[in-house]
Motif scaffolding. Sequence first.
Motif, short mmCIF file in Angstrom:
data_model
loop_
_atom_site.label_atom_id
_atom_site.label_comp_id
_atom_site.label_asym_id
_atom_site.label_seq_id
_atom_site.Cartn_x
_atom_site.Cartn_y
_atom_site.Cartn_z
N LEU A 198 0.90 -1.18 0.20
CA LEU A 198 -0.14 0.30 -0.17
C LEU A 198 1.19 1.13 -0.04
O LEU A 198 1.82 1.44 1.07
CB LEU A 198 -1.07 -0.38 1.36
N GLU A 199 0.67 2.27 -0.75
CA GLU A 199 1.32 3.39 -0.96
C GLU A 199 0.80 4.74 -1.79
O GLU A 199 -0.27 3.88 -2.73
CB GLU A 199 2.54 3.28 -1.78
N ASN A 222 -4.40 4.60 1.36
CA ASN A 222 -3.43 5.45 2.53
C ASN A 222 -4.60 4.78 3.71
O ASN A 222 -5.20 4.96 3.82
CB ASN A 222 -4.37 7.37 3.21
N ILE A 223 -3.53 3.73 4.55
CA ILE A 223 -4.21 3.36 5.92
C ILE A 223 -5.31 3.71 6.97
O ILE A 223 -6.37 3.35 7.06
CB ILE A 223 -3.63 2.17 6.86
N ALA A 224 -5.09 5.36 6.72
CA ALA A 224 -5.41 6.55 7.72
C ALA A 224 -7.03 6.36 7.18
O ALA A 224 -8.04 6.83 7.92
CB ALA A 224 -4.71 8.02 8.24
N ALA A 244 -0.88 10.59 9.07
CA ALA A 244 -1.61 9.86 10.66
C ALA A 244 -0.55 9.96 11.80
O ALA A 244 0.61 9.45 11.21
CB ALA A 244 -2.63 8.61 9.97
N GLY A 245 -1.43 10.19 13.18
CA GLY A 245 -0.63 10.46 14.00
C GLY A 245 0.11 8.28 14.49
O GLY A 245 -0.57 7.48 13.48
N GLY A 297 -7.79 -2.84 13.03
CA GLY A 297 -8.26 -3.31 12.44
C GLY A 297 -8.84 -3.90 10.45
O GLY A 297 -8.83 -5.03 11.04
N VAL A 298 -7.31 -3.82 10.52
CA VAL A 298 -7.73 -5.16 8.57
C VAL A 298 -6.43 -6.59 9.53
O VAL A 298 -6.51 -7.52 8.53
CB VAL A 298 -6.86 -4.32 7.84
#
Length: 244
Positions: A74-75, A103-105, A146-147, A157-158
């Motif tokens: 993921l990018e 974006n994972i966020a 994302a922090g 979550g994933v």
Amino acid sequence: MGNLGQRLTLTPFFQGKLKLYQPEKGYRFGIDALLLAHFLKLKPGEKALEVGAGSGIVSLIAALKQPKAKIFALELDPLFLQCLKLNSQLNLLENSLFSLKGNIARNPFRKEVFDVVFSNPPYFKPGCGRQSPDELKNLAKRETRAGLKEFLKAVAGVLKNRGRLYLIFTALRTAELMASLKEVRLEPKVLRFVHSYPGDQARFILVEAVKQAGEETLVLPPLFIYQEKGGPYTTEVREMLKGV
């Protein structure tokens, strides 16, 4: 080559067993990516996600080590996505390594879909650390999107129940990292501190955390990058550089 305003260079790695396109200037992978790739453990048939894959060096090494796993890289940056696609094709890994924009966020995945997540996330909070004039370097090393807590919550979550998270992070934020992991039910199970050389303070921490696991933690012996200050690589790191 490179059609997004930036030249790409081809770097042979692992004595030519792996070839990697990455930007000629700006952010290029470092020793921390190599350390994470060798700390990571994948099993045949597992579905894994790399968050913030960059040019893909960690995912590429993982795919070479465990070709029967499915790895999703993921990018968000278009230039790195171009590198990812080229590198997957060049190393004949198109059936095991897949690049994704996202974006994972803003979680683009269903809940609890991955067996493993791995990442070399940004080490510094906004305003901390030395600012780089190169935007890709800032994105890679500073929390701009994302922090840490937001990142770990998305990762949890994933991940499937008992799924594993592998991270390399700055040792300076170890206490914050441990607390943040436990907050989202990712239990730190294996830790290894990384030092530049014997006698130096820890610079990085390698972490394996397991979702919904018990509270025992194994702390491995320290990893030294160099035999001494200004000296050659240790035998362990030299073996890593030889490849899979």
